[in-house]
Design an enzyme around this catalytic site. Structure first.
Site, PDB file in Angstrom:
ATOM      1  N   HIS A  67      27.247 -36.610  13.106  1.00 37.58           N
ATOM      2  CA  HIS A  67      26.588 -35.576  12.310  1.00 37.58           C
ATOM      3  C   HIS A  67      26.000 -36.167  11.027  1.00 37.58           C
ATOM      4  CE1 HIS A  67      26.214 -31.378  10.725  1.00 37.58           C
ATOM      5  NE2 HIS A  67      26.300 -32.035   9.578  1.00 37.58           N
ATOM      6  N   GLU A  68      26.801 -36.949  10.328  1.00 36.71           N
ATOM      7  CA  GLU A  68      26.337 -37.533   9.064  1.00 36.71           C
ATOM      8  C   GLU A  68      25.246 -38.576   9.313  1.00 36.71           C
ATOM      9  OE1 GLU A  68      27.129 -35.951   6.469  1.00 36.71           O
ATOM     10  OE2 GLU A  68      28.692 -34.822   7.480  1.00 36.71           O
ATOM     11  N   HIS A  71      21.852 -36.920   9.452  1.00 40.33           N
ATOM     12  CA  HIS A  71      21.292 -36.751   8.112  1.00 40.33           C
ATOM     13  C   HIS A  71      20.703 -38.079   7.611  1.00 40.33           C
ATOM     14  CE1 HIS A  71      22.794 -32.706   7.365  1.00 40.33           C
ATOM     15  NE2 HIS A  71      24.030 -33.071   7.621  1.00 40.33           N
TER      16      HIS A  71
END
Length: 157
Positions: A67-68, A71
Site C-alpha cells: 500500500h505504501e 503511494h
C-alpha cells in the site's frame, strides 16, 4: 525484525510487485497508533507500525508495505498518489494491496456514534439531535434564537 530487515523486505517487495527499485528509507515507527504505515511526501521515506507485524504477522505487513509503495511510486512518477485518485486505485488492484489494514486485536473498536444528545428549544419547542454535546449557555436556537435545554441522552447499547 529490525529496521535493516524491513528495508530489505521493502526493497524486495518493490522489485517483485512493482518492478521498480525502492531507493529511500523504510523504518519502524513506534509512535504510529491508528495506522499500519505512512508514506512521507517530503523525504519519500516509509514508516511502518511494528505492532502489525507482531500481532497480525508477516502477510499483513507485506500488504501494508505494498500500500505504501503504491503511494511512493506514483508520487515519484508525478501521478495520482492519493487514496481517491484513479491511478492509485488501479495500481492497488494490480499489485493486490489492501485499501485498509486490519484492526489490531489489542485495540478495541470504539463506537463513536453510541450517544445521541437531544436538545429542545424553550421558545419554539424545536428538537435537535446531535452526536456532540452543545454548550447551551453559548448557543441558541437557529430558528427563533431561543434558549436550548438538554432533554436526554440516547445510547445504542
Amino acid at each position: 525484525m529490525t529496521n535493516e530487515e524491513l528495508q530489505l523486505l521493502v526493497e524486495e517487495v518493490s522489485l517483485q510487485f512493482f518492478q521498480k527499485p525502492f531507493r529511500h528509507l523504510a523504518i519502524f515507527n513506534s509512535r504510529l497508533k491508528t495506522t499500519g504505515g505512512r508514506y512521507i511526501l517530503q523525504t519519500h521515506n516509509i514508516e511502518i507500525n511494528k505492532r502489525y507485524l507482531e500481532q497480525l504477522g508477516r502477510e499483513e505487513l507485506i500488504g501494508i508495505v505494498k500500500h505504501e509503495l503504491c503511494h511512493y511510486h506514483l508520487h515519484l512518477e508525478k501521478k495520482g498518489y492519493k487514496h481517491q485518485d484513479k491511478d492509485f486505485k488501479n495500481l492497488m488492484m494490480q499489485v493486490g494491496a489492501p485499501r485498509f489494514c486490519r484492526q489490531l486485536p489489542d485495540r478495541p473498536k470504539t463506537n463513536r456514534s453510541a450517544k445521541i444528545y437531544v436538545y429542545s428549544c424553550l421558545g419554539c419547542s424545536l428538537v435537535f439531535k446531535r452526536k456532540r454535546t452543545v454548550n447551551v449557555k453559548k448557543y441558541v436556537c437557529g430558528r427563533c434564537k431561543g434558549k436550548l435545554k438538554q432533554i436526554t441522552v440516547l445510547t445504542s447499547e
